[in-house]
Write an enzyme that holds these catalytic residues in place. Structure first.
Site, PDB file in Angstrom:
ATOM      1  N   SER A   1     -33.980 -10.001   0.504  1.00  0.00           N
ATOM      2  CA  SER A   1     -34.618 -11.005  -0.317  1.00  0.00           C
ATOM      3  C   SER A   1     -34.204 -10.940  -1.795  1.00  0.00           C
ATOM      4  O   SER A   1     -34.368 -11.915  -2.506  1.00  0.00           O
ATOM      5  CB  SER A   1     -36.145 -10.868  -0.234  1.00  0.00           C
ATOM      6  OG  SER A   1     -36.563  -9.635  -0.788  1.00  0.00           O
TER       7      SER A   1
ATOM      8  N   SER B   1     -34.211  -5.339   1.709  1.00  0.00           N
ATOM      9  CA  SER B   1     -34.042  -6.421   0.727  1.00  0.00           C
ATOM     10  C   SER B   1     -33.248  -6.055  -0.517  1.00  0.00           C
ATOM     11  O   SER B   1     -32.952  -6.927  -1.333  1.00  0.00           O
ATOM     12  CB  SER B   1     -35.407  -6.966   0.301  1.00  0.00           C
ATOM     13  OG  SER B   1     -35.882  -7.880   1.265  1.00  0.00           O
TER      14      SER B   1
ATOM     15  N   LYS C   1     -35.961  -9.338 -10.439  1.00  0.00           N
ATOM     16  CA  LYS C   1     -36.404 -10.131  -9.288  1.00  0.00           C
ATOM     17  C   LYS C   1     -37.752 -10.754  -9.624  1.00  0.00           C
ATOM     18  O   LYS C   1     -38.607 -10.092 -10.233  1.00  0.00           O
ATOM     19  CB  LYS C   1     -36.525  -9.211  -8.072  1.00  0.00           C
ATOM     20  CG  LYS C   1     -36.860  -9.908  -6.768  1.00  0.00           C
ATOM     21  CD  LYS C   1     -36.870  -8.902  -5.620  1.00  0.00           C
ATOM     22  CE  LYS C   1     -37.123  -9.561  -4.278  1.00  0.00           C
ATOM     23  NZ  LYS C   1     -37.088  -8.561  -3.167  1.00  0.00           N
TER      24      LYS C   1
END
Lengths: 96, 489
Positions: B148, B172, B73
């Site tokens: 996310s 997330s 990420k």
């Protein structure tokens, strides 16, 4: 709890964000609504409840006071928008 | 192919890390134009990492993640790689060091394929808040991958990585895992070092894996977990290995079903799937018990004061001086204002503003302190519930993956995390595991949904063990292929 109003212009000043008139209007509406939702917390009896800042065990964390290598100055300064020699370059802060 | 299988094959030299890496990069070339999982591809770094792994294997080293391609990420630092947080303010910033969790995976033989898209500074539930790219759900390209950590989820679901690294502040990791038919695991707060994870809400942020199986998630967790002197909040307590404790049944376990989480509200099909999931847990030997989390309904309100408050403080560092973007102004004050105006997107601005308000003089006690007290009540709810059960089972998300722009009102997006936020506030380990498929109204492709399992603090071993038993007995993840095509071996 205080009324669900938010003075976006003032808060944006504190937060150091320049906002357009459109943003001020939009965020006032959206964040006013959000404050309406969080108002629900008033229903909870928290008079004798301690605040939680962090859930799991926390204590003072100390380390030996010995020198260790740090990040390379050149590499760190390369990530800055402006540099001058071995320093971050910033706009004039103290008036003449 | 799963991470565990890749590691076994590379370790046995049936295939080289270089070959796995080349095949993965080719897969990315073939599908990422459609999926958009990655913001930055790490081709050179990946190839040189693979060469080094092959040398170490040849030298007789044992590497638990030998040759396993991973997606990072883009809020996690990798030295020498662009690290953007999917924000314009860091669009061109190169990280000067590597996050501890990432470093541990690489040391164990993992290959970094790319930096994955996410909501800007990890604030969102669909990846739509990214300022730098659009990520699509591999199971239906017209839909969001969740967020996310949506880029990491999409990368794994589309075969562009075997493990995705995500961060979970209010859901997330778990929500995108549910949307993309994956196992997504958020460990106990403090289990995995946050050093090198660009901070959003420091008392909530936790790194964890997204993977195609519980075994893979456990494998990655075992390597990442453990004390790190570089993160003062990382837990200095022994970590139990989980990967070799995966269970075959749930005999002797009491699983709490939360009275307040009525799945009827999720629609007929999802309601039926969750009821079936609870029956499956029972069939595996668990005793279902009714538990109550009376304060959980206040989770959202609590979270949307605490997380923005911490965010407003953490993101103060982006001031046009030390990192990334600077937009000049008449004086230093105008420079700050202009830089942050141009660098942050709408959702980040919203959260900084609400957080600044909640912390400001005259409002601090009414908002921030009150939310911290509510957080105590929510944590106490879980303590009481766990006196009656060993695990809690509930939905992972309020609905399956939705189409782009479906949640344009900020609060409707916040509601996506209704089921994941209470666990985050209490710091508990929790995961999402695939639990069935539903064809949504107006859609024509089956979409996965996720079952959330949650354990008491430090209960990772029990949690992953139980999830493995459920996964093995149901195998929901294998029922439908992704729209983007089958994953090559």
């Amino acid at each position: 709890m205080t009324p669900d109003t938010i003075d976006i212009r003032y808060v944006a000043t504190l937060a150091r964000i320049a906002l357009s008139d459109d943003e001020i209007e939009r965020f006032s509406k959206e964040l006013g609504e959000l404050l309406g939702h969080v108002r629900a917390l008033q229903e909870l009896d928290t008079a004798s409840v301690p605040a939680t800042a962090q859930v799991v065990e926390s204590r003072n964390v100390l380390r030996e006071d010995v020198e260790r290598p740090c990040l390379d100055r050149e590499v760190v300064l390369d990530g800055a928008p402006q540099r001058q020699g071995g320093f971050f370059r910033v706009p004039r802060i103290i008036a003449e | 192919m799963n991470a565990a299988e890749i590691a076994r094959d590379v370790s046995a030299r049936r295939v080289s890390a270089a070959e796995v890496t080349a095949a993965t990069l080719a897969r990315v070339q073939a599908v990422d134009g459609d999926v958009g999982a990655y913001l930055t591809l790490l081709g050179e770094i990946a190839r040189s990492s693979a060469a080094r792994v092959d040398e170490r294997i040849a030298a007789g080293e044992h590497l638990a993640l030998a040759g396993v391609p991973i997606a990072l990420k883009d809020n996690m630092c990798l030295e020498g790689a662009r690290t953007t947080c999917a924000s314009k303010i860091l669009e061109h910033w190169i990280a000067p060091y590597t996050a501890t969790a990432v470093a541990r995976l690489l040391e164990a033989g993992a290959i970094p394929i790319g930096k994955a898209n996410c909501d800007e500074f990890a604030m969102g539930s669909s990846c739509e808040n990214s300022a730098l790219g659009v990520t699509r759900n591999p199971y239906d390209l017209a839909r969001v991958p969740g967020g996310s950590s949506g880029g990491s989820a999409a990368a794994v679901a589309a075969g562009e990585a075997a493990i995705g690294l995500g961060s979970d502040t209010g859901g997330s990791i778990r929500e995108p895992a549910a949307f993309c038919n994956l196992v997504g695991f958020k460990p106990t707060y403090g289990r995995v070092s946050r050093y090198g994870l660009i901070a959003f809400a420091s008392s909530l942020d936790q790194i964890g894996p997204l993977a195609r199986s519980v075994e893979d998630a456990a494998l990655a967790y075992d390597i990442m977990a453990g004390y790190d002197p570089m993160d003062a909040t990382s837990l200095d307590r022994p970590v139990e290995r989980t990967a070799d404790s995966l269970r075959a049944d749930l005999a002797g376990l009491r699983v709490g079903i939360v009275r307040e989480f009525d799945t009827k509200a999720l629609g007929e099909r999802s309601d039926a799937l969750y009821r079936e999931a609870y029956r499956d847990l029972e069939r595996l030997g668990a005793e279902l018990v009714d538990v109550s989390l009376p304060t959980a309904d206040y989770g959202l309100a609590t979270y949307y004061l605490i997380a923005p408050a911490e965010c407003s403080s953490n993101l103060a560092r982006f001031d046009g001086v030390r990192y990334g973007l600077r937009v000049e102004g008449a004086d230093v004050r105008a420079m700050y204002d202009n830089t942050r105006a141009a660098g942050f997107g709408p959702e980040v601005k919203r959260r900084i503003l609400i957080g600044t308000h909640a912390l400001s003089s005259g409002y601090y006690d009414a908002y921030y302190v009150r939310a911290q007290k509510a957080r105590t009540l929510i944590a106490r709810d879980f303590e009481r519930a766990f006196a009656q059960c060993d695990l809690i089972a509930c939905p992972a998300a309020s609905c399956p993956a939705f189409v782009f722009a479906a949640k344009s009102d900020p609060y409707s997006m916040y509601l996506m995390d209704y089921y994941t936020i209470p666990m985050s506030l209490a710091g508990l380990p929790a995961l999402s595991v695939p639990c069935g498929w539903t064809v949504p109204e107006g859609g024509n492709l089956p979409l996965p949904i996720g079952l959330q399992l949650c354990a008491p603090l430090f209960g990772e071993k029990l949690l992953l063990g139980a999830a493995a038993a459920y996964e093995r007995a149901t195998n929901h993840a294998l029922a439908h292929p992704a729209q983007i095509g089958t994953v090559p071996a």
